[in-house]
Scaffold this motif. Structure first.
Motif, mmCIF file in Angstrom:
data_model
loop_
_atom_site.group_PDB
_atom_site.id
_atom_site.type_symbol
_atom_site.label_atom_id
_atom_site.label_comp_id
_atom_site.label_asym_id
_atom_site.label_seq_id
_atom_site.Cartn_x
_atom_site.Cartn_y
_atom_site.Cartn_z
ATOM 1 N N CYS A 33 0.882 -1.159 0.000
ATOM 2 C CA CYS A 33 0.000 0.000 0.000
ATOM 3 C C CYS A 33 0.922 1.210 0.000
ATOM 4 O O CYS A 33 1.803 1.315 0.852
ATOM 5 C CB CYS A 33 -0.903 0.008 1.232
ATOM 6 S SG CYS A 33 -1.905 1.495 1.335
ATOM 7 N N ASN A 52 -2.969 0.960 -3.985
ATOM 8 C CA ASN A 52 -2.273 -0.300 -3.746
ATOM 9 C C ASN A 52 -1.383 -0.633 -4.939
ATOM 10 O O ASN A 52 -1.395 0.058 -5.961
ATOM 11 C CB ASN A 52 -3.244 -1.428 -3.385
ATOM 12 C CG ASN A 52 -4.021 -1.956 -4.593
ATOM 13 O OD1 ASN A 52 -3.959 -1.403 -5.692
ATOM 14 N ND2 ASN A 52 -4.749 -3.033 -4.380
ATOM 15 N N ARG A 56 -4.927 0.105 -7.815
ATOM 16 C CA ARG A 56 -6.339 0.246 -7.459
ATOM 17 C C ARG A 56 -6.444 0.727 -6.015
ATOM 18 O O ARG A 56 -5.448 1.093 -5.403
ATOM 19 C CB ARG A 56 -7.040 -1.092 -7.632
ATOM 20 C CG ARG A 56 -6.932 -1.660 -9.039
ATOM 21 C CD ARG A 56 -7.465 -3.072 -9.091
ATOM 22 N NE ARG A 56 -7.283 -3.671 -10.413
ATOM 23 C CZ ARG A 56 -7.443 -4.959 -10.661
ATOM 24 N NH1 ARG A 56 -7.809 -5.786 -9.701
ATOM 25 N NH2 ARG A 56 -7.261 -5.424 -11.893
ATOM 26 N N ASN A 57 -7.662 0.690 -5.500
ATOM 27 C CA ASN A 57 -7.862 0.978 -4.077
ATOM 28 C C ASN A 57 -7.352 2.367 -3.728
ATOM 29 O O ASN A 57 -6.590 2.553 -2.794
ATOM 30 C CB ASN A 57 -7.156 -0.130 -3.279
ATOM 31 C CG ASN A 57 -7.377 -0.067 -1.786
ATOM 32 O OD1 ASN A 57 -6.522 -0.481 -1.009
ATOM 33 N ND2 ASN A 57 -8.511 0.458 -1.347
ATOM 34 N N PHE A 104 -3.910 -4.243 0.550
ATOM 35 C CA PHE A 104 -5.117 -3.428 0.550
ATOM 36 C C PHE A 104 -4.893 -2.229 1.452
ATOM 37 O O PHE A 104 -4.456 -2.362 2.588
ATOM 38 C CB PHE A 104 -6.310 -4.254 1.042
ATOM 39 C CG PHE A 104 -7.603 -3.501 1.000
ATOM 40 C CD1 PHE A 104 -8.134 -2.918 2.155
ATOM 41 C CD2 PHE A 104 -8.298 -3.356 -0.184
ATOM 42 C CE1 PHE A 104 -9.324 -2.215 2.113
ATOM 43 C CE2 PHE A 104 -9.493 -2.654 -0.242
ATOM 44 C CZ PHE A 104 -10.001 -2.077 0.916
ATOM 45 N N CYS A 105 -5.205 -1.047 0.931
ATOM 46 C CA CYS A 105 -5.078 0.178 1.717
ATOM 47 C C CYS A 105 -6.415 0.449 2.394
ATOM 48 O O CYS A 105 -7.459 0.403 1.738
ATOM 49 C CB CYS A 105 -4.733 1.360 0.825
ATOM 50 S SG CYS A 105 -3.239 1.167 -0.147
#
Length: 126
Positions: A33, A52, A56-57, A104-105
């Motif tokens: 992240c 990330n 994404r994210n 995942f952030c």
């Protein structure tokens, strides 16, 4: 040893643009992240945006939504922050940071990021 190296800071007039880049000097990693943070004199460090390692994210601080864009270039191993419509209140030292233990952030809180760059100064004149 992992190093994050920021570049692209400078001085601009209000309304101008800058693009910051963070080079991730790490041989291999399968999760990360990444985030951009900033700290103005006399203020606490605050999260600006995160992404990330799959690009994404993404998430942004309310103060920069619609003006800043975070992106990842896996070919160049960089995480960039495009900053448009800059305001004097965006003036700060900007830092790149990473947590390689997760993919995942979930937060822009600086305390959840463990690897930090040295920072690059952004100054916006009114």
């Amino acid at each position: 040893q992992v190093q994050l190296v920021e570049s692209g800071g400078g001085s601009v007039q209000a309304g101008g643009s800058l693009r910051l880049s963070c080079e991730v000097q790490k041989s291999t990693y399968s999760s990360a992240c990444m985030g951009w943070f900033r700290q103005a004199p006399g203020k606490e460090r605050e999260g600006v945006a995160h992404i990330n390692f799959r690009g994404r994210n993404t998430a942004y601080a309310d103060s920069v939504k619609g003006r800043f864009t975070i992106s990842q270039d896996n070919a160049k191993n960089t995480v960039d922050l495009e900053m448009n419509s800059l305001k004097p209140e965006d003036t700060a030292m900007y830092y790149c940071a990473a947590d390689f233990s997760r993919s995942f952030c979930f937060t822009l809180s600086p305390r959840f990021f463990h690897t930090w760059g040295q920072g690059t100064q952004v100054t916006v004149a009114s």
